[in-house]
Design a protein around this motif. Structure first.
Motif, PDB file in Angstrom:
ATOM      1  N   ASN A   1       0.854  -1.179   0.000  1.00 38.16           N
ATOM      2  CA  ASN A   1       0.000   0.000   0.000  1.00 38.16           C
ATOM      3  C   ASN A   1       0.899   1.241   0.000  1.00 38.16           C
ATOM      4  OD1 ASN A   1      -3.054  -0.565   0.224  1.00 38.16           O
ATOM      5  ND2 ASN A   1      -2.185  -2.074   1.634  1.00 38.16           N
ATOM      6  N   LYS A   2       0.398   2.352   0.489  1.00 44.09           N
ATOM      7  CA  LYS A   2       1.171   3.595   0.507  1.00 44.09           C
ATOM      8  C   LYS A   2       1.143   4.208   1.906  1.00 44.09           C
ATOM      9  CE  LYS A   2      -0.161   4.436  -4.318  1.00 44.09           C
ATOM     10  NZ  LYS A   2      -0.873   5.331  -5.252  1.00 44.09           N
ATOM     11  N   LEU A   3       1.173   3.351   2.900  1.00 40.14           N
ATOM     12  CA  LEU A   3       1.088   3.812   4.282  1.00 40.14           C
ATOM     13  C   LEU A   3       2.370   4.540   4.692  1.00 40.14           C
ATOM     14  CD1 LEU A   3      -0.544   0.643   5.863  1.00 40.14           C
ATOM     15  CD2 LEU A   3      -1.675   2.769   5.186  1.00 40.14           C
ATOM     16  N   THR A   4       2.233   5.564   5.516  1.00 40.46           N
ATOM     17  CA  THR A   4       3.359   6.377   5.947  1.00 40.46           C
ATOM     18  C   THR A   4       3.370   6.487   7.475  1.00 40.46           C
ATOM     19  OG1 THR A   4       2.019   8.389   5.673  1.00 40.46           O
ATOM     20  CG2 THR A   4       3.418   7.733   3.814  1.00 40.46           C
ATOM     21  N   GLY A   5       4.430   7.111   7.979  1.00 34.53           N
ATOM     22  CA  GLY A   5       4.535   7.313   9.418  1.00 34.53           C
ATOM     23  C   GLY A   5       5.159   6.121  10.116  1.00 34.53           C
ATOM     24  N   ALA A   6       5.202   6.183  11.425  1.00 29.20           N
ATOM     25  CA  ALA A   6       5.804   5.137  12.244  1.00 29.20           C
ATOM     26  C   ALA A   6       4.764   4.098  12.655  1.00 29.20           C
ATOM     27  CB  ALA A   6       6.441   5.757  13.489  1.00 29.20           C
ATOM     28  N   ILE A   7       5.256   2.935  13.082  1.00 23.93           N
ATOM     29  CA  ILE A   7       4.368   1.946  13.694  1.00 23.93           C
ATOM     30  C   ILE A   7       3.982   2.471  15.074  1.00 23.93           C
ATOM     31  CG2 ILE A   7       4.176  -0.393  14.602  1.00 23.93           C
ATOM     32  CD1 ILE A   7       6.172  -1.300  12.529  1.00 23.93           C
ATOM     33  N   PRO A   8       2.701   2.667  15.337  1.00 28.48           N
ATOM     34  CA  PRO A   8       2.301   3.193  16.649  1.00 28.48           C
ATOM     35  C   PRO A   8       2.745   2.265  17.778  1.00 28.48           C
ATOM     36  CG  PRO A   8       0.457   3.228  15.097  1.00 28.48           C
ATOM     37  CD  PRO A   8       1.548   2.428  14.457  1.00 28.48           C
ATOM     38  N   ASN A   9       3.191   2.835  18.867  1.00 26.44           N
ATOM     39  CA  ASN A   9       3.602   2.019  20.012  1.00 26.44           C
ATOM     40  C   ASN A   9       2.478   1.114  20.492  1.00 26.44           C
ATOM     41  OD1 ASN A   9       6.321   2.582  20.435  1.00 26.44           O
ATOM     42  ND2 ASN A   9       5.866   4.478  21.525  1.00 26.44           N
ATOM     43  N   GLU A  10       1.246   1.573  20.312  1.00 25.44           N
ATOM     44  CA  GLU A  10       0.093   0.797  20.777  1.00 25.44           C
ATOM     45  C   GLU A  10      -0.008  -0.562  20.087  1.00 25.44           C
ATOM     46  OE1 GLU A  10      -0.760   5.106  21.572  1.00 25.44           O
ATOM     47  OE2 GLU A  10       0.131   3.932  19.948  1.00 25.44           O
ATOM     48  N   LEU A  11       0.525  -0.679  18.863  1.00 21.92           N
ATOM     49  CA  LEU A  11       0.439  -1.959  18.157  1.00 21.92           C
ATOM     50  C   LEU A  11       1.232  -3.057  18.855  1.00 21.92           C
ATOM     51  CD1 LEU A  11      -1.117  -0.600  15.871  1.00 21.92           C
ATOM     52  CD2 LEU A  11       0.401  -1.732  14.245  1.00 21.92           C
ATOM     53  N   TYR A  12       2.221  -2.665  19.636  1.00 19.27           N
ATOM     54  CA  TYR A  12       3.020  -3.664  20.351  1.00 19.27           C
ATOM     55  C   TYR A  12       2.279  -4.228  21.558  1.00 19.27           C
ATOM     56  CZ  TYR A  12       6.664  -1.701  17.397  1.00 19.27           C
ATOM     57  OH  TYR A  12       7.397  -1.266  16.304  1.00 19.27           O
ATOM     58  N   ASP A  13       1.040  -3.770  21.771  1.00 19.50           N
ATOM     59  CA  ASP A  13       0.194  -4.344  22.813  1.00 19.50           C
ATOM     60  C   ASP A  13      -0.637  -5.514  22.290  1.00 19.50           C
ATOM     61  OD1 ASP A  13       1.064  -2.485  24.712  1.00 19.50           O
ATOM     62  OD2 ASP A  13      -0.487  -1.039  24.162  1.00 19.50           O
ATOM     63  N   LEU A  14      -0.525  -5.822  21.000  1.00 16.40           N
ATOM     64  CA  LEU A  14      -1.326  -6.898  20.394  1.00 16.40           C
ATOM     65  C   LEU A  14      -0.655  -8.244  20.669  1.00 16.40           C
ATOM     66  CD1 LEU A  14      -2.134  -5.127  16.990  1.00 16.40           C
ATOM     67  CD2 LEU A  14      -3.611  -5.339  19.004  1.00 16.40           C
ATOM     68  N   VAL A  15      -0.756  -8.703  21.882  1.00 17.14           N
ATOM     69  CA  VAL A  15       0.015  -9.860  22.334  1.00 17.14           C
ATOM     70  C   VAL A  15      -0.460 -11.182  21.729  1.00 17.14           C
ATOM     71  CG1 VAL A  15       0.718  -8.753  24.477  1.00 17.14           C
ATOM     72  CG2 VAL A  15      -1.415 -10.046  24.416  1.00 17.14           C
ATOM     73  N   GLU A  16      -1.624 -11.194  21.059  1.00 16.14           N
ATOM     74  CA  GLU A  16      -2.102 -12.410  20.396  1.00 16.14           C
ATOM     75  C   GLU A  16      -1.680 -12.473  18.930  1.00 16.14           C
ATOM     76  OE1 GLU A  16      -3.596 -14.937  21.765  1.00 16.14           O
ATOM     77  OE2 GLU A  16      -3.660 -13.996  23.744  1.00 16.14           O
ATOM     78  N   LEU A  17      -0.959 -11.449  18.457  1.00 19.72           N
ATOM     79  CA  LEU A  17      -0.631 -11.339  17.037  1.00 19.72           C
ATOM     80  C   LEU A  17       0.310 -12.458  16.595  1.00 19.72           C
ATOM     81  CD1 LEU A  17      -1.517  -9.180  14.938  1.00 19.72           C
ATOM     82  CD2 LEU A  17       0.729  -8.119  15.242  1.00 19.72           C
ATOM     83  N   ARG A  18      -0.062 -13.125  15.493  1.00 17.31           N
ATOM     84  CA  ARG A  18       0.793 -14.152  14.881  1.00 17.31           C
ATOM     85  C   ARG A  18       1.513 -13.623  13.642  1.00 17.31           C
ATOM     86  NH1 ARG A  18      -2.720 -15.983  18.913  1.00 17.31           N
ATOM     87  NH2 ARG A  18      -2.710 -18.253  19.058  1.00 17.31           N
ATOM     88  N   GLU A  19       0.913 -12.663  12.970  1.00 17.84           N
ATOM     89  CA  GLU A  19       1.502 -12.158  11.725  1.00 17.84           C
ATOM     90  C   GLU A  19       1.427 -10.644  11.694  1.00 17.84           C
ATOM     91  OE1 GLU A  19       0.563 -11.922   6.945  1.00 17.84           O
ATOM     92  OE2 GLU A  19      -0.445 -13.439   8.158  1.00 17.84           O
ATOM     93  N   LEU A  20       2.571 -10.000  11.431  1.00 15.98           N
ATOM     94  CA  LEU A  20       2.641  -8.563  11.209  1.00 15.98           C
ATOM     95  C   LEU A  20       3.319  -8.358   9.868  1.00 15.98           C
ATOM     96  CD1 LEU A  20       2.205  -5.674  12.177  1.00 15.98           C
ATOM     97  CD2 LEU A  20       4.425  -5.794  13.332  1.00 15.98           C
ATOM     98  N   ASP A  21       2.529  -8.007   8.870  1.00 13.04           N
ATOM     99  CA  ASP A  21       3.003  -7.941   7.491  1.00 13.04           C
ATOM    100  C   ASP A  21       2.752  -6.535   6.956  1.00 13.04           C
ATOM    101  OD1 ASP A  21       3.776  -8.402   4.936  1.00 13.04           O
ATOM    102  OD2 ASP A  21       2.439 -10.086   4.557  1.00 13.04           O
ATOM    103  N   LEU A  22       3.809  -5.722   6.906  1.00 12.10           N
ATOM    104  CA  LEU A  22       3.694  -4.317   6.507  1.00 12.10           C
ATOM    105  C   LEU A  22       4.663  -3.972   5.379  1.00 12.10           C
ATOM    106  CD1 LEU A  22       3.518  -2.735  10.084  1.00 12.10           C
ATOM    107  CD2 LEU A  22       1.596  -3.164   8.535  1.00 12.10           C
ATOM    108  N   ASN A  23       5.151  -4.971   4.671  1.00  9.47           N
ATOM    109  CA  ASN A  23       6.161  -4.705   3.653  1.00  9.47           C
ATOM    110  C   ASN A  23       5.622  -3.870   2.490  1.00  9.47           C
ATOM    111  OD1 ASN A  23       4.947  -7.565   3.060  1.00  9.47           O
ATOM    112  ND2 ASN A  23       5.714  -6.846   1.078  1.00  9.47           N
ATOM    113  N   ASP A  24       6.545  -3.226   1.789  1.00 10.84           N
ATOM    114  CA  ASP A  24       6.246  -2.458   0.581  1.00 10.84           C
ATOM    115  C   ASP A  24       5.230  -1.357   0.842  1.00 10.84           C
ATOM    116  OD1 ASP A  24       7.625  -3.826  -1.986  1.00 10.84           O
ATOM    117  OD2 ASP A  24       7.166  -5.330  -0.474  1.00 10.84           O
ATOM    118  N   ASN A  25       5.535  -0.542   1.839  1.00 12.85           N
ATOM    119  CA  ASN A  25       4.817   0.691   2.100  1.00 12.85           C
ATOM    120  C   ASN A  25       5.837   1.822   2.159  1.00 12.85           C
ATOM    121  OD1 ASN A  25       1.741   0.412   2.701  1.00 12.85           O
ATOM    122  ND2 ASN A  25       2.646  -1.415   3.648  1.00 12.85           N
ATOM    123  N   ARG A  26       5.511   2.894   2.857  1.00 10.08           N
ATOM    124  CA  ARG A  26       6.432   4.019   3.020  1.00 10.08           C
ATOM    125  C   ARG A  26       6.591   4.352   4.504  1.00 10.08           C
ATOM    126  NH1 ARG A  26       3.443   7.566  -1.751  1.00 10.08           N
ATOM    127  NH2 ARG A  26       3.863   6.089  -3.453  1.00 10.08           N
TER     128      ARG A  26
END
Length: 284
Positions: free
Chosen positions: A164-189
């Protein structure tokens, strides 16, 4: 990552919107055009992540996958691209007997669109979907930043918004997703650094942040993610040495760890020193 995509899940066109041809599309006719293409997963790791996550969901609740066009008169859970889990609420009667079948509803637990030309920005209001487990919006034209409110999606298993064309930083709040199995953010900005808080994602199996504008170094805490099997970092501005803790979790270590795919920009004279990487900046 080769997920599902939908074709022609259009909303009904009413008489006012369709004066040009003086016809009205029926719910049946447009729903018949709403078709789902299921693409085989190219990665055994990713297949495991999704199959395991769906298995967990099916064991807890009945599930339904929508196949109708959006904004039809059918229930929301019947719309293409959405999945819902069957949830029951419990009550206790005057004799302290627990009843679990008298109140039930379907809750959205899956939103999945790949290569469907989605555009605009991500809606913070999606954080109200507290049962959401799969948010998959690949290969679109989404722009803007990732809403910090997504960190409240405590049941989320898969967050996949690559290409996609997402920008900015990964919000700190996302690191609270303790059940997450997949974090796939490649090919953005996306930019900024990976926080040391990534160590909180103890269930993470698949981490792909390649081809963005991240800087700094790969956090030592990545090596403490004991379930991690894919860690893809190339195509960024990372520098320094790959942490020893990450290399010790590689399947090349002795004893072997769980990471079967590790990449960084570690070609000769590259900004990252990584003796345990499988790929050094090449396209996978």
């Amino acid at each position: 990552t080769n997920g599902d995509n939908w074709k022609e899940c259009l909303a009904p066109i009413n008489n006012v919107d369709n004066l040009n041809n003086n016809s009205t599309l029926s719910t049946t006719s447009i729903t018949n055009k709403c078709t789902r293409t299921i693409t085989a997963q190219s990665s055994e790791v990713l297949s495991f992540v999704i199959e395991q996550a769906f298995s967990d969901t099916q064991q807890q609740h009945g599930r339904k996958i929508g196949t109708n066009s959006w904004l039809t008169s059918t229930p929301t859970c019947d719309w293409g691209g959405l999945g819902c889990s069957y949830t029951t609420t419990t009550t206790t009667d005057s004799n302290s007997n627990i009843n679990s079948n008298n109140n039930h509803y379907y809750a959205i637990d899956q939103i999945e669109f790949e290569d469907n030309n989605l555009s605009g920005t991500l809606l913070p209001e999606l954080s109200a979907l507290k049962q959401l487990k799969f948010l998959i919006l690949e290969k679109g034209h989404l722009s803007g930043s990732i809403p910090p409110s997504y960190g409240s999606l405590s049941n989320l298993r898969v967050l996949d918004m690559d290409y996609n064309k997402l920008t900015g930083a990964i919000p700190n709040e996302l690191y609270d997703l303790v059940e997450l199995r997949e974090l796939d953010l490649n090919d953005n900005r996306l930019s900024g650094t990976l926080s040391t808080r990534i160590g909180r994602l103890s269930e993470l199996v698949y981490l792909q942040v390649d081809n963005n504008e991240f800087g700094g170094s790969v956090p030592v805490e990545v090596g403490g993610l004991n379930e991690l099997a894919w860690a893809v970092f190339h195509g960024n501005n990372f520098s320094g040495e790959m942490p020893l803790s990450v290399c010790e979790n590689s399947d090349k270590a002795s004893p072997p760890g769980k990471i079967t795919l590790l990449s960084a920009d570690c070609l000769e004279d590259g900004p990252v020193v990584c003796s345990c990487c499988d790929y050094c900046g090449e396209e996978l």
